[in-house]
Scaffold this motif. Structure first.
Motif, PDB file in Angstrom:
ATOM      1  N   ASP A 187      -0.457  19.246  -1.367  1.00 19.68           N
ATOM      2  CA  ASP A 187      -1.195  20.349  -1.971  1.00 19.68           C
ATOM      3  C   ASP A 187      -0.793  20.501  -3.428  1.00 19.68           C
ATOM      4  OD1 ASP A 187      -3.025  22.378  -2.112  1.00 19.68           O
ATOM      5  OD2 ASP A 187      -2.004  23.720  -0.706  1.00 19.68           O
ATOM      6  N   ARG A 189      -1.308  23.728  -6.307  1.00 19.61           N
ATOM      7  CA  ARG A 189      -1.808  25.062  -6.608  1.00 19.61           C
ATOM      8  C   ARG A 189      -1.668  25.355  -8.093  1.00 19.61           C
ATOM      9  NH1 ARG A 189      -4.799  27.316  -2.371  1.00 19.61           N
ATOM     10  NH2 ARG A 189      -4.362  25.853  -0.673  1.00 19.61           N
ATOM     11  N   LEU A 194      -0.992  31.302  -5.957  1.00 21.75           N
ATOM     12  CA  LEU A 194      -1.280  30.081  -5.202  1.00 21.75           C
ATOM     13  C   LEU A 194      -2.776  29.814  -5.100  1.00 21.75           C
ATOM     14  CD1 LEU A 194       1.457  30.217  -2.397  1.00 21.75           C
ATOM     15  CD2 LEU A 194       1.561  29.187  -4.685  1.00 21.75           C
ATOM     16  N   SER A 195      -3.486  30.098  -6.186  1.00 22.42           N
ATOM     17  CA  SER A 195      -4.914  29.767  -6.265  1.00 22.42           C
ATOM     18  C   SER A 195      -5.068  28.256  -6.377  1.00 22.42           C
ATOM     19  CB  SER A 195      -5.548  30.432  -7.484  1.00 22.42           C
ATOM     20  OG  SER A 195      -5.349  31.831  -7.473  1.00 22.42           O
ATOM     21  N   ALA A 196      -6.273  27.757  -6.047  1.00 22.73           N
ATOM     22  CA  ALA A 196      -6.557  26.330  -6.157  1.00 22.73           C
ATOM     23  C   ALA A 196      -6.370  25.871  -7.603  1.00 22.73           C
ATOM     24  CB  ALA A 196      -7.973  26.042  -5.686  1.00 22.73           C
TER      25      ALA A 196
END
Length: 212
Positions: A187, A189, A194-196
């Protein structure tokens, strides 16, 4: 840190390594949640202060992140731009080899670094900041793959000048270092909520890798 611990959903009493922990504020917080935490930092003064908070489940040591530590962990954290300060770029790979070596199989590495694309696009070249009656004159610039910040101020008749330097490590370079160290990206962020991640608008790069 709340967002991160909820996101990782770690088991109780997980062993966590806070690498480049400074004076240990994040280690102390993680320990208060019930985790077994070790904080490592190169600064003897920072570790001396952190050691005043040690307990049976919270430990601090002076250590260079380029050298393997003697214990393995479920989680290794390298937070708030604690990377990119080496004079030799080959040390970047050494650090990632240490990150990987410090993880148990299936363990998680979280590394948080500023997004160079965003930072350069939004760089404030010159500013003056007032703190407790002192004027801090700050300049920022990029040069030969590094980001520089100079800070000049006077206090009680004495003048002070400091320069900070950090490498503009690109996203793909981080991914390459990790892959060579046997880590798989799971992942990425883009901020502390912790937004995309978005290359142009995200201020941070918060990578999450697992050890193969």
């Amino acid at each position: 840190m709340d967002n991160l611990t909820h996101y990782l959903n770690l088991p109780e009493e997980a062993k966590i390594l806070d690498l480049a922990c400074g004076k240990g504020r994040h280690s102390i917080f993680l320990n208060s949640l019930g985790f077994n935490v070790t904080g490592l930092d190169l600064s003897k003064n920072s570790i001396k202060e952190a050691k005043t908070r040690e307990s049976s489940s919270l430990h601090f040591d002076v250590h260079d992140m380029r050298n393997l530590y003697s214990t393995q962990f479920e989680v290794v954290l390298n937070l708030f731009t604690s990377f990119g300060y080496f004079d030799d770029q080959q040390d970047n790979q050494k650090a990632f080899d240490t990150f990987s070596g410090g993880l148990k199989d299936g363990g998680i590495l979280v590394l948080d670094f500023f997004n160079p694309t965003y930072v350069l696009a939004n760089l404030v070249p010159v500013e003056t900041v007032e703190r407790e009656g002192i004027s801090f004159h700050i300049k920022r610039w990029s040069e030969k793959g590094y980001l520089y910040k100079s800070i000049d101020f006077s206090d009680q008749g004495k003048s002070y000048s400091f320069i900070e330097k950090v490498e503009l490590v690109a996203k793909n370079d981080f991914i390459s270092y990790a892959a060579q160290a046997g880590l798989s990206l799971v992942d990425l962020r883009g901020d502390y909520n912790l937004s995309a991640f978005d290359e142009s608008s995200s201020p941070r790069m918060i990578f999450v890798w697992t050890k193969k």
